[in-house]
Design a protein around this motif. Structure first.
Motif, PDB file in Angstrom:
ATOM      1  N   PRO A 103       0.894  -1.313   0.000  1.00 52.86           N
ATOM      2  CA  PRO A 103       0.081   0.098   0.053  1.00 52.86           C
ATOM      3  C   PRO A 103       0.880   1.387  -0.070  1.00 52.86           C
ATOM      4  O   PRO A 103       1.820   1.389   0.880  1.00 52.86           O
ATOM      5  N   THR A 104       0.582   2.243  -0.958  1.00 46.99           N
ATOM      6  CA  THR A 104       1.156   3.530  -0.744  1.00 46.99           C
ATOM      7  C   THR A 104       0.463   4.666  -0.662  1.00 46.99           C
ATOM      8  O   THR A 104       1.018   5.667  -0.150  1.00 46.99           O
ATOM      9  N   TYR A 105      -0.865   4.601  -0.618  1.00 40.00           N
ATOM     10  CA  TYR A 105      -1.562   5.670  -0.265  1.00 40.00           C
ATOM     11  C   TYR A 105      -2.933   5.462   0.392  1.00 40.00           C
ATOM     12  O   TYR A 105      -3.773   4.539  -0.329  1.00 40.00           O
ATOM     13  N   PHE A 106      -3.486   5.819   1.384  1.00 39.59           N
ATOM     14  CA  PHE A 106      -4.851   5.704   2.191  1.00 39.59           C
ATOM     15  C   PHE A 106      -5.268   6.792   2.658  1.00 39.59           C
ATOM     16  O   PHE A 106      -4.708   7.540   3.709  1.00 39.59           O
ATOM     17  N   PHE A 107      -6.285   7.567   2.109  1.00 35.63           N
ATOM     18  CA  PHE A 107      -6.599   8.973   2.241  1.00 35.63           C
ATOM     19  C   PHE A 107      -8.120   8.778   2.702  1.00 35.63           C
ATOM     20  O   PHE A 107      -9.057   8.493   1.731  1.00 35.63           O
ATOM     21  N   ASN A 108      -8.750   9.217   3.881  1.00 36.40           N
ATOM     22  CA  ASN A 108     -10.119   9.258   4.259  1.00 36.40           C
ATOM     23  C   ASN A 108     -10.494  10.803   4.034  1.00 36.40           C
ATOM     24  O   ASN A 108     -10.296  11.454   4.861  1.00 36.40           O
ATOM     25  N   ASP A 109     -11.213  11.133   2.680  1.00 35.48           N
ATOM     26  CA  ASP A 109     -11.559  12.359   2.658  1.00 35.48           C
ATOM     27  C   ASP A 109     -12.957  12.716   2.945  1.00 35.48           C
ATOM     28  O   ASP A 109     -13.855  12.276   2.165  1.00 35.48           O
ATOM     29  N   LYS A 110     -13.146  13.481   4.061  1.00 39.08           N
ATOM     30  CA  LYS A 110     -14.154  13.546   4.789  1.00 39.08           C
ATOM     31  C   LYS A 110     -15.141  14.810   4.215  1.00 39.08           C
ATOM     32  O   LYS A 110     -16.242  15.048   4.541  1.00 39.08           O
ATOM     33  N   ASN A 111     -14.383  15.823   3.313  1.00 36.96           N
ATOM     34  CA  ASN A 111     -15.051  16.887   2.825  1.00 36.96           C
ATOM     35  C   ASN A 111     -15.491  16.700   1.242  1.00 36.96           C
ATOM     36  O   ASN A 111     -14.499  17.268   0.483  1.00 36.96           O
ATOM     37  N   PHE A 112     -16.375  16.042   0.753  1.00 37.62           N
ATOM     38  CA  PHE A 112     -16.348  15.538  -0.510  1.00 37.62           C
ATOM     39  C   PHE A 112     -17.898  15.921  -0.868  1.00 37.62           C
ATOM     40  O   PHE A 112     -18.943  15.178  -0.950  1.00 37.62           O
ATOM     41  N   ASN A 113     -18.099  16.987  -1.067  1.00 43.31           N
ATOM     42  CA  ASN A 113     -19.437  17.487  -1.587  1.00 43.31           C
ATOM     43  C   ASN A 113     -19.437  17.905  -3.265  1.00 43.31           C
ATOM     44  O   ASN A 113     -18.404  18.765  -3.573  1.00 43.31           O
ATOM     45  N   PHE A 114     -20.574  17.623  -3.961  1.00 42.05           N
ATOM     46  CA  PHE A 114     -20.460  17.750  -5.440  1.00 42.05           C
ATOM     47  C   PHE A 114     -21.516  18.018  -5.894  1.00 42.05           C
ATOM     48  O   PHE A 114     -22.848  17.521  -5.361  1.00 42.05           O
ATOM     49  N   GLN A 115     -21.725  18.497  -7.117  1.00 43.87           N
ATOM     50  CA  GLN A 115     -22.920  18.262  -8.019  1.00 43.87           C
ATOM     51  C   GLN A 115     -22.797  17.523  -9.211  1.00 43.87           C
ATOM     52  O   GLN A 115     -21.609  17.335  -9.637  1.00 43.87           O
ATOM     53  N   TYR A 116     -23.689  16.635  -9.317  1.00 44.66           N
ATOM     54  CA  TYR A 116     -23.770  15.735 -10.914  1.00 44.66           C
ATOM     55  C   TYR A 116     -25.148  15.605 -11.165  1.00 44.66           C
ATOM     56  O   TYR A 116     -26.242  15.305 -10.410  1.00 44.66           O
ATOM     57  N   LEU A 117     -24.960  15.785 -12.435  1.00 49.71           N
ATOM     58  CA  LEU A 117     -26.304  15.303 -13.122  1.00 49.71           C
ATOM     59  C   LEU A 117     -26.092  14.133 -14.116  1.00 49.71           C
ATOM     60  O   LEU A 117     -24.991  13.979 -14.665  1.00 49.71           O
ATOM     61  N   GLU A 118     -26.916  13.184 -14.057  1.00 49.73           N
ATOM     62  CA  GLU A 118     -26.759  11.952 -14.543  1.00 49.73           C
ATOM     63  C   GLU A 118     -26.424  12.070 -16.177  1.00 49.73           C
ATOM     64  O   GLU A 118     -27.031  12.721 -16.792  1.00 49.73           O
ATOM     65  N   PHE A 119     -25.355  11.367 -16.541  1.00 48.05           N
ATOM     66  CA  PHE A 119     -24.849  11.327 -18.068  1.00 48.05           C
ATOM     67  C   PHE A 119     -24.246  12.826 -18.118  1.00 48.05           C
ATOM     68  O   PHE A 119     -23.771  12.849 -19.373  1.00 48.05           O
ATOM     69  N   GLN A 120     -23.778  13.403 -17.015  1.00 52.42           N
ATOM     70  CA  GLN A 120     -23.191  14.852 -17.725  1.00 52.42           C
ATOM     71  C   GLN A 120     -21.548  14.440 -18.028  1.00 52.42           C
ATOM     72  O   GLN A 120     -21.099  13.271 -17.766  1.00 52.42           O
ATOM     73  N   ASN A 121     -21.164  15.373 -18.688  1.00 47.98           N
ATOM     74  CA  ASN A 121     -19.824  15.010 -19.593  1.00 47.98           C
ATOM     75  C   ASN A 121     -18.917  15.364 -18.464  1.00 47.98           C
ATOM     76  O   ASN A 121     -18.834  16.421 -17.798  1.00 47.98           O
TER      77      ASN A 121
END
Length: 295
Positions: A103-121
């Motif tokens: 293992p080289t990287y293990f990161f628990n990113d607790k601040n992941f808020n985003f916008q997403y529309l289905e099938f967006q590019n």
């Protein structure tokens, strides 16, 4: 003869244009109470294709050289196109002449808020902000690439870390958490800032010594390899002396604690008393594991 030429051309093309990552993306949405919503499967599929099919570097990677990694997105809630989530990222690299991946990287990113529309590019732009979804994933992609490169070549990950920092800088225009100094000492901003700081240079040196001079030679000289891994911990003591309990060190040991437990408990007999003492000083959050080391 013509068939051989065609096959050779296809082979060369495959090697030249193979992407860098072999990433498994999983979207978990049980906490939303509506985990059967098709949007989560679409998101999972699109992100898998985005990460694995994007050309992140100018280098040619063969199929065997692709970096194995995973991203688990735990969606906590969503309204229309706005998602609140956490992201767990992990990666590994193969150990020479073995079937083992370290293992080289293990990161628990607790601040992941985003916008997403289905099938967006979904498109990555190296110099311009597209969306928080693209920025967060791309940031972790370049961190994975950088740590992997550091484990094979001294300071080999520098350009990748600089790109991760560029992403952090242009993503500050958004109100999303994790990109700014004021977001605290356990943010993406703090992590990449520390990785590129001379204060923590010994940690990146350790990535090379631990893997290339330690793990990679254990197939031919297990005792020497184990001794090199132990010696690499002395470099981390220098980091601890400058910045005790730093976030960078915590991420390193979250990644490596189980592996160190196995390495120090098994294999050829070497003096590990000082190593265990050092681990208890520099990584006290894993003291239970260090108590289980058998020597």
């Amino acid at each position: 003869m013509r068939k051989l030429i065609v096959l050779f051309a296809i082979f060369i093309t495959t090697i030249s244009f193979s992407q860098e990552l072999n990433c498994t993306v999983t979207v978990v949405a049980q906490q939303t109470g509506n985990d059967n919503n098709v949007v989560f499967k679409t998101l999972e599929k699109q992100l898998t294709e985005f990460i694995n099919n994007t050309k992140w570097t100018s280098k040619a990677f063969s199929q065997q050289e692709r970096i194995n990694c995973s991203m688990v997105i735990n969606v906590i809630s969503y309204t229309n196109d706005t998602f609140s989530a956490t992201l767990q990222v992990a990666s590994s690299r193969p150990v020479f002449n073995s079937t083992y991946s370290s293992p080289t990287y293990f990161f628990n990113d607790k601040n992941f808020n985003f916008q997403y529309l289905e099938f967006q590019n979904l498109v990555y732009n190296p110099i311009q902000f597209e969306s928080n979804l693209i920025s967060v994933l791309s940031f972790h992609v370049y961190t994975i690439l950088g740590l992997d490169a550091d484990s094979f070549t001294p300071n080999g990950g520098l350009d990748y870390f600089k790109q991760a920092q560029t992403i952090a800088n242009y993503s500050q225009q958004l109100n999303g958490q994790g990109w700014k100094l004021e977001d605290g000492l356990q943010s993406r901003f703090a992590y990449i800032d520390n990785l590129l700081s001379p204060t923590f240079s010994e940690l990146r040196t350790t990535m090379y010594t631990y893997h290339r001079e330690g793990l990679d030679i254990m197939h031919e000289d297990p005792k020497k390899g184990k001794a090199k891994i132990i010696a690499s911990l002395e470099e981390l003591q220098k980091v601890h002396n400058k910045r005790p309990n730093s976030f960078l060190m915590r991420v390193f040991f979250d990644t490596k604690a189980n592996e160190l437990l196995d390495i120090l408990s098994g294999g050829p007999s070497v003096n590990i008393t000082q190593a265990v003492d050092a681990l208890n000083r520099i990584a006290p959050m894993h003291s239970q594991k260090w108590r289980n080391i058998k020597f």
